[in-house]
Write a protein that holds these residues in place. Structure first.
Motif: not given
Length: 467
Positions: A346-369
């Motif tokens: 459900s949407e209550s399991d997620c939030s914008v802030e949590l996906f932002l943190r996940a984006t920080d991790l994933l995009i940096d890993s893909f771009i730089f490593h």
């Protein structure tokens, strides 16, 4: 405990800044999506796996944020602007269907050329900025195309400024580009551009009306970024037709490096805001993000009226090069991820802030490593930085001997926006040693020192001559 995770899923699962429930949720959905693959070729499998675990969560987070912001602001319709909006629109449809968002999501054909040229009311410095935007390839013909005129229509002026017909399709030097600016400031050329713009403006507005822009339903446009020029032209067009909303036009973007507004009432909002130092690099890697949101058709050139209908005229109907690379694999994996997440949680399991943190991790890993496999497959993706797509080049080409020497001696990359870590991964091991950051830092400092010495000697010489 979730087992058999890839590096992106492990990165999420091991991040202590994310709540345990969300970490498990995201890692599970990524893994389940990854295992849905039916791809048989190695390259397509790399595209599917990387999308399921890295690209899809990034795109999902952005689209989810758009819907959350729209709901907060009472916006009832989102226009996902072509071509970046194609996959974003598909993800939005999955979220709206399964999480019951009552927002009308539409795909709107548009582009720099389709909106900038019709919005022209004058040709000043701001307008000349995009007309003569200094892309990798820039010719007389490509500049004329940006404002929907032909070189033949201004042949006399071009000849006066030494632009012979035989050179109209040649890539211009820096000095020639400066010279061409003078051509586009000549009164007869300006008059032609503005008269042509008025014709195209009428058709653009007809298309907007057809797509229900201005029917009093609060709306926003969704695009990937980067400075808001498209929205500025869009707002100018709406204003000229009396369709501009009292509350202004809202634009939702993945990221913005700056904001160019048509009117003070416009609103430009970014999901991946550069208010944090670790996010300020993203505009330097815009080509990578644009790869994520590629479309299966050509760019919108203009609009034409056919009977009672207004239709977008595309540069080409099928983007076969991108399709052959594996575009549908990427899109299908992204949609499958959205389906898995929204049907099982459900949407209550997620939030914008949590996906932002996940984006920080994933995009940096893909771009730089990036892995070697990712560097090879995604680095071979063909891109163009000019809207006419006259010259295509690999996002991350392997360094050649010449490119290696140019970088070490002159500090010059093969092209602006090269995906350096992936290019290095694809290059000869000797080049990887030569082009490591420490050596490049030393050669950069030597170039700066040499430049200062050269400048000092020149100034001393001038001083001696004057005395």
């Amino acid at each position: 405990m979730i087992t058999h995770l890839n590096r992106y899923e492990k990165l999420i699962l091991q991040d202590s800044q994310l709540p345990s429930d969300f970490r498990n949720l995201l890692a599970k959905v990524s893994k389940d999506t990854r295992l849905q693959s039916k791809e048989t070729s190695f390259d397509k499998q790399v595209i599917w796996d990387t999308t399921a675990s890295a690209i899809a969560p990034i795109l999902f987070g952005f689209v989810h944020w758009c819907l959350v912001e729209a709901k907060k602001k009472g916006i009832k319709r989102l226009y996902f602007v072509a071509r970046d909006g194609q996959i974003l629109h598909k993800i939005a449809q999955e979220i709206c269907q399964n999480w019951k968002y009552e927002i009308d999501c539409r795909y709107l054909y548009g582009s720099r050329q389709a909106w900038h040229a019709p919005a022209l009311m004058q040709v000043g410095e701001a307008e000349l900025g995009w007309i003569l935007d200094s892309t990798t390839f820039l010719s007389v013909h490509s500049v004329c195309e940006r404002v929907n005129i032909t070189p033949e229509q201004i042949e006399g002026v071009l000849e006066r400024f030494d632009f012979a017909k035989s050179n109209w399709n040649r890539n211009l030097s820096r000095n020639e580009r400066d010279q061409l600016k003078q051509v586009f400031q000549e009164p007869e050329v300006v008059e032609l551009i503005l008269a042509t713009a008025a014709t195209y403006r009428e058709k653009a507005i007809g298309y907007f009306r057809q797509e229900k822009v201005g029917d009093d339903l609060p709306f926003a446009i969704v695009d990937i970024g980067w400075v808001g020029r498209g929205q500025r032209s869009f707002s100018h067009l709406l204003k000229s037709a009396g369709l501009y909303p009292e509350s202004g036009v809202y634009g939702f973007y993945f990221a913005l490096e700056k904001q160019l507004k048509a009117l003070s009432t416009d609103h430009l909002l970014a999901f991946y805001a550069n208010d944090k130092p670790e996010r300020q690099h993203i505009s330097k890697h815009k080509h990578i993000v644009e790869l994520f949101v590629s479309a299966d058709h050509g760019g919108t050139m203009r609009y034409e009226q056919v009977g009672e209908q207004y239709i977008p005229v595309l540069r080409y109907q099928k983007n076969q090069t991108v399709i052959d690379w594996g575009l549908y694999v990427l899109q299908n994996a992204a949609v499958e991820f959205a389906r898995q997440l929204t049907t099982n949680f459900s949407e209550s399991d997620c939030s914008v802030e949590l996906f932002l943190r996940a984006t920080d991790l994933l995009i940096d890993s893909f771009i730089f490593h990036p892995s070697f496999e990712e560097s090879k497959v995604f680095g071979s993706f063909l891109i163009a930085d000019d809207q006419g797509e006259k010259v295509l080049y690999e996002l991350a080409p392997a360094y050649s001997v010449i490119n290696c020497l140019k970088l070490v001696i002159l500090g010059k990359q093969p092209f602006k926006g090269i995906w350096v870590p992936a290019s290095l991964a694809r290059s000869n091991s000797l080049f990887q040693i030569i082009l490591n950051p420490n050596i490049l830092h030393i050669t950069h400092n030597l170039r700066v020192l040499f430049g200062k010495l050269k400048s000092s000697i020149f100034l001393k010489k001038i001083s001696n001559q004057s005395s």
